[in-house]
Scaffold this active site. Structure first.
Site, PDB file in Angstrom:
ATOM      1  CB  ALA A  50      -9.366  -3.442 -19.674  1.00  0.00           C
TER       2      ALA A  50
ATOM      3  CE  LYS B  35     -18.355  -5.516  -7.290  1.00  0.00           C
ATOM      4  NZ  LYS B  35     -19.587  -5.510  -6.808  1.00  0.00           N
TER       5      LYS B  35
ATOM      6  CE  LYS C 136      -3.558   0.242 -12.739  1.00  0.00           C
ATOM      7  NZ  LYS C 136      -4.085   1.190 -13.894  1.00  0.00           N
TER       8      LYS C 136
ATOM      9  CG  ASN D  75     -12.412   4.734 -10.413  1.00  0.00           C
ATOM     10  OD1 ASN D  75     -13.149   4.619  -9.176  1.00  0.00           O
ATOM     11  ND2 ASN D  75     -11.507   4.417 -10.835  1.00  0.00           N
TER      12      ASN D  75
ATOM     13  CE  LYS E 180      -5.720   4.434 -12.079  1.00  0.00           C
ATOM     14  NZ  LYS E 180      -6.848   4.043 -12.561  1.00  0.00           N
TER      15      LYS E 180
ATOM     16  CD  GLN F  18     -10.819  -1.638  -7.177  1.00  0.00           C
ATOM     17  OE1 GLN F  18      -9.670  -2.244  -6.848  1.00  0.00           O
ATOM     18  NE2 GLN F  18     -11.813  -1.908  -6.834  1.00  0.00           N
TER      19      GLN F  18
ATOM     20  N   GLY G 247      -8.534 -14.000 -11.298  1.00  0.00           N
ATOM     21  CA  GLY G 247      -9.515 -12.651 -11.653  1.00  0.00           C
ATOM     22  C   GLY G 247     -10.001 -12.618 -12.901  1.00  0.00           C
ATOM     23  CB  SER G 248     -12.510 -14.088 -14.816  1.00  0.00           C
ATOM     24  OG  SER G 248     -13.359 -14.150 -13.786  1.00  0.00           O
TER      25      SER G 248
ATOM     26  CD1 TRP H 217      -5.736  -4.711 -14.942  1.00  0.00           C
ATOM     27  CD2 TRP H 217      -5.971  -4.798 -17.151  1.00  0.00           C
ATOM     28  NE1 TRP H 217      -4.619  -4.686 -15.462  1.00  0.00           N
ATOM     29  CE2 TRP H 217      -4.410  -4.561 -16.877  1.00  0.00           C
ATOM     30  CE3 TRP H 217      -5.949  -5.063 -18.600  1.00  0.00           C
ATOM     31  CZ2 TRP H 217      -3.331  -4.563 -17.572  1.00  0.00           C
ATOM     32  CZ3 TRP H 217      -4.862  -5.040 -19.446  1.00  0.00           C
ATOM     33  CH2 TRP H 217      -3.610  -4.730 -18.905  1.00  0.00           C
TER      34      TRP H 217
HETATM   35  N1  LIG Z   1     -10.697  -2.381 -16.193  1.00  0.00           N
HETATM   36  C1  LIG Z   1      -9.669  -1.739 -16.608  1.00  0.00           C
HETATM   37  O1  LIG Z   1      -9.644  -0.945 -17.511  1.00  0.00           O
HETATM   38  C2  LIG Z   1      -8.368  -1.873 -15.591  1.00  0.00           C
HETATM   39  C3  LIG Z   1      -7.000  -1.381 -15.925  1.00  0.00           C
HETATM   40  C4  LIG Z   1      -6.073  -1.466 -15.159  1.00  0.00           C
HETATM   41  C5  LIG Z   1      -6.225  -1.909 -13.669  1.00  0.00           C
HETATM   42  N2  LIG Z   1      -7.346  -2.241 -13.419  1.00  0.00           N
HETATM   43  C6  LIG Z   1      -7.727  -2.737 -12.175  1.00  0.00           C
HETATM   44  O2  LIG Z   1      -7.795  -4.244 -12.006  1.00  0.00           O
HETATM   45  C7  LIG Z   1      -8.251  -4.866 -11.041  1.00  0.00           C
HETATM   46  C8  LIG Z   1      -9.391  -5.826 -11.506  1.00  0.00           C
HETATM   47  O3  LIG Z   1     -10.491  -4.925 -12.172  1.00  0.00           O
HETATM   48  P1  LIG Z   1     -11.350  -5.504 -13.300  1.00  0.00           P
HETATM   49  O4  LIG Z   1     -11.426  -4.470 -14.505  1.00  0.00           O
HETATM   50  O5  LIG Z   1     -10.547  -6.623 -13.972  1.00  0.00           O
HETATM   51  O6  LIG Z   1     -12.450  -5.803 -12.794  1.00  0.00           O
HETATM   52  P2  LIG Z   1     -13.995  -5.493 -13.095  1.00  0.00           P
HETATM   53  O7  LIG Z   1     -14.357  -4.524 -12.142  1.00  0.00           O
HETATM   54  O8  LIG Z   1     -14.229  -5.400 -14.497  1.00  0.00           O
HETATM   55  O9  LIG Z   1     -14.938  -6.889 -12.500  1.00  0.00           O
HETATM   56  C9  LIG Z   1     -15.234  -7.127 -11.139  1.00  0.00           C
HETATM   57  C10 LIG Z   1     -14.814  -8.414 -10.747  1.00  0.00           C
HETATM   58  O10 LIG Z   1     -14.758  -8.519  -9.548  1.00  0.00           O
HETATM   59  C11 LIG Z   1     -15.425 -10.058  -9.426  1.00  0.00           C
HETATM   60  N3  LIG Z   1     -16.246 -10.438  -7.809  1.00  0.00           N
HETATM   61  C12 LIG Z   1     -17.273  -9.825  -7.866  1.00  0.00           C
HETATM   62  N4  LIG Z   1     -17.386 -10.214  -6.249  1.00  0.00           N
HETATM   63  C13 LIG Z   1     -16.467 -10.713  -6.059  1.00  0.00           C
HETATM   64  C14 LIG Z   1     -15.922 -11.363  -4.808  1.00  0.00           C
HETATM   65  N5  LIG Z   1     -16.886 -11.483  -3.667  1.00  0.00           N
HETATM   66  N6  LIG Z   1     -14.968 -12.170  -4.643  1.00  0.00           N
HETATM   67  C15 LIG Z   1     -13.927 -12.237  -5.981  1.00  0.00           C
HETATM   68  N7  LIG Z   1     -14.283 -11.444  -7.049  1.00  0.00           N
HETATM   69  C16 LIG Z   1     -15.502 -10.977  -7.130  1.00  0.00           C
HETATM   70  C17 LIG Z   1     -16.285 -10.298 -10.721  1.00  0.00           C
HETATM   71  O11 LIG Z   1     -16.493 -11.507 -10.834  1.00  0.00           O
HETATM   72  C18 LIG Z   1     -15.538  -9.693 -11.650  1.00  0.00           C
HETATM   73  O12 LIG Z   1     -14.527 -10.380 -12.138  1.00  0.00           O
HETATM   74  C19 LIG Z   1      -8.859  -3.392 -10.060  1.00  0.00           C
HETATM   75  O13 LIG Z   1      -7.901  -3.197  -9.146  1.00  0.00           O
HETATM   76  C20 LIG Z   1      -8.804  -2.322 -11.088  1.00  0.00           C
HETATM   77  O14 LIG Z   1      -8.574  -1.175 -10.666  1.00  0.00           O
HETATM   78  C21 LIG Z   1      -8.517  -2.233 -13.845  1.00  0.00           C
HETATM   79  O1  LIG Z   2     -11.760   2.486 -15.355  1.00  0.00           O
HETATM   80  P1  LIG Z   2     -10.871   2.771 -14.083  1.00  0.00           P
HETATM   81  O2  LIG Z   2     -11.372   4.190 -13.610  1.00  0.00           O
HETATM   82  O3  LIG Z   2     -10.978   1.860 -13.069  1.00  0.00           O
HETATM   83  O4  LIG Z   2      -9.371   2.856 -14.655  1.00  0.00           O
HETATM   84  C1  LIG Z   2      -9.008   2.069 -15.221  1.00  0.00           C
HETATM   85  C2  LIG Z   2      -7.442   1.804 -15.404  1.00  0.00           C
HETATM   86  O5  LIG Z   2      -6.714   1.828 -14.125  1.00  0.00           O
HETATM   87  C3  LIG Z   2      -6.544   2.749 -16.255  1.00  0.00           C
HETATM   88  O6  LIG Z   2      -5.276   2.476 -16.291  1.00  0.00           O
END
Ligand SMILES: NC(=O)c1ccc[n+]([C@@H]2O[C@H](COP(=O)([O-])OP(=O)(O)OC[C@H]3O[C@@H](n4cnc5c(N)ncnc54)[C@H](O)[C@@H]3O)[C@@H](O)[C@H]2O)c1
Ligand SMILES: O=P(O)(O)OC[C@H](O)CO
Length: 384
Positions: free
Chosen positions: A177, A322, A144, A294, A229, A324, A33-34, A37
């Site tokens: 992130a 994206k 998440k 969100n 959450k 969630q 994943g890239s 986060w």
């Molecule tokens: N961003 C944050 O602040 C944060 C913090 C903690 C946890 N998370 C969790 O981390 C997880 C990943 O979130 P993120 O922020 O890294 O991603 P993101 O929402 O920033 O980006 C979406 C990702 O999905 C990829 N994507 C799109 N279509 C796809 C497909 N068909 N198959 C596979 N990948 C595809 C994109 O290339 C991109 O890397 C989520 O569950 C999120 O809840 C995010």
């Molecule tokens: O930006 P959100 O709402 O996907 O939340 C990001 C993280 O899960 C916070 O810990």
């Protein structure tokens, strides 16, 4: 019962690995994943892998390939500039991060697999990984979310574990992130099933002076906190869009936390109350309701009176990142529906009904016969 919270004891550059299986060579890490986060996770891991003698310096990051408006492939752009211009612009990932668009190639030699994609893509990714990873690999999920199967909810760590036949811990917390990318202090929680040595390896791989990681033996509790959450954050964003103010938002967080705890304990009787006081619990709930994606998209949804869809607002405001919370609200609703528990979880239920347009955004703070004001009903509070 004694509370188990273990802080990291060894720092980068410290003792070599003491684990049981992969000892003669240095461990290799691949981040699957890239996104926003995923890129920050790769940056943290890369710093530690370069400093820890038991790790190979190079950290691979699987990229879901796309073409940038300039015509560049995202992967080659990352490898040329050391920056994920689409999902984490302005941040250097570290010279030892290597982006790879070929999933099978990226995981081939990895001892440690860090899953960090939006939850809706994990099952198809795992299907592609069957038979393609080391048999002694270990996994960590930063994702998440959950899936709903015929017999109820399936946590993402469990899905990874079952599909790939490997152990999977989780790491969740108050982790926006973009703040961690610029090294602002925060905490996180590793959830494990009892293998403390494995949990400590994950703690060590992620700990930095600005990212403080603890481990607790409650994988489902930690993961459900991170998952649920996001539904509460949608409710908080709706309240913001309606300009309800801080007291209302605090009420939503409190009631949401109660529903999170009740839902988690009904699903898994092993879930511990203490987990809700870790970073993955109340701290993540607060930060997401204050500053998460969100919250932001739900605020916009309420501001336009629900006239534009979440999908449309997500695409416009997040530009490829994206949400969630909307899909998780649907998944929770399905689980509650199967068990006849919707009335016990009025906040979770109302969020879903609003997301799909069956109720107006204002239902989150209104009372009527059909839209029970969750603050008055407090259904799940009667359970736990
Ligand atoms: N961003 C944050 O602040 C944060 C913090 C903690 C946890 N998370 C969790 O981390 C997880 C990943 O979130 P993120 O922020 O890294 O991603 P993101 O929402 O920033 O980006 C979406 C990702 O999905 C990829 N994507 C799109 N279509 C796809 C497909 N068909 N198959 C596979 N990948 C595809 C994109 O290339 C991109 O890397 C989520 O569950 C999120 O809840 C995010
Ligand atoms: O930006 P959100 O709402 O996907 O939340 C990001 C993280 O899960 C916070 O810990």
């Amino acid at each position: 019962m004694a509370r188990e919270t273990e802080r990291q004891g060894e720092t980068a550059g410290g003792a070599a690995d003491s684990g049981g299986t992969v000892e003669a060579r240095r461990r290799r890490v691949t981040v699957i994943g890239s996104g926003n986060w995923g890129s920050v996770a790769a940056k943290i891991i890369a710093t530690n892998a370069a400093a820890l003698p038991s790790y190979h310096d190079e950290v691979k990051m699987w990229v879901y390939e796309e073409t940038l408006p300039t015509g560049d492939k995202l992967t080659s752009y990352i490898n040329r500039t050391n920056e994920n211009v689409k999902y984490l612009p302005g941040i250097k990932l570290g010279p030892n991060v290597v982006a790879d668009p070929d999933l099978e190639h990226a995981v081939k030699d990895a001892d440690l697999l860090v899953f960090v994609t939006p939850h809706q893509f994990v099952e198809s990714i795992c299907r592609r990984l069957v038979g393609k990873i080391r048999r002694d690999a270990e996994a960590l999920s930063l994702i998440k979310g959950m899936e709903v199967k015929k017999d109820g909810p399936c946590m993402i760590s469990n899905l990874i574990s079952e599909m790939l036949g490997i152990n999977c811990c989780v790491l969740m917390g108050a982790n926006i992130a973009n703040e961690i990318a610029v090294e602002k202090f925060c905490e996180a929680t590793v959830g494990h099933k009892g293998d403390k040595e494995m949990a400590q390896r994950w703690v060590q791989l992620f700990s930095t002076p600005y990212f403080l990681v603890s481990a607790v033996q409650d994988v489902e509790g930690v993961e459900l906190c991170g998952t649920l959450k996001n539904v509460v954050a949608i409710a908080a964003g709706l309240a913001d869009g309606l300009e309800m103010g801080n007291n209302t938002k605090a009420a939503i967080m409190r009631i949401g936390l109660r529903e999170m705890r009740a839902f988690s304990k009904l699903m898994f009787s092993t879930v511990k109350d203490t987990t809700f006081f870790e970073s993955c619990g109340v701290a993540d709930l607060i930060t997401t309701c204050l500053g998460g994606r969100n919250r932001r998209v739900a605020e916009a949804f309420a501001k336009c009176g629900g006239k534009r869809s979440f999908d449309e607002l997500e695409a416009e405001l997040l530009r490829g990142q994206k949400l969630q919370g909307v899909s998780t609200a649907r998944e929770v609703y399905e689980v509650l529906g199967h068990r006849g528990w919707q009335e016990l979880f009025p906040l979770f239920t109302t969020v879903h009904e609003i997301c799909v347009g069956r109720l107006p955004p204002s239902a989150i703070v209104e009372y009527s016969e059909h839209t029970p004001n969750f603050a008055l009903v407090e259904g799940s509070a009667q359970l736990y």
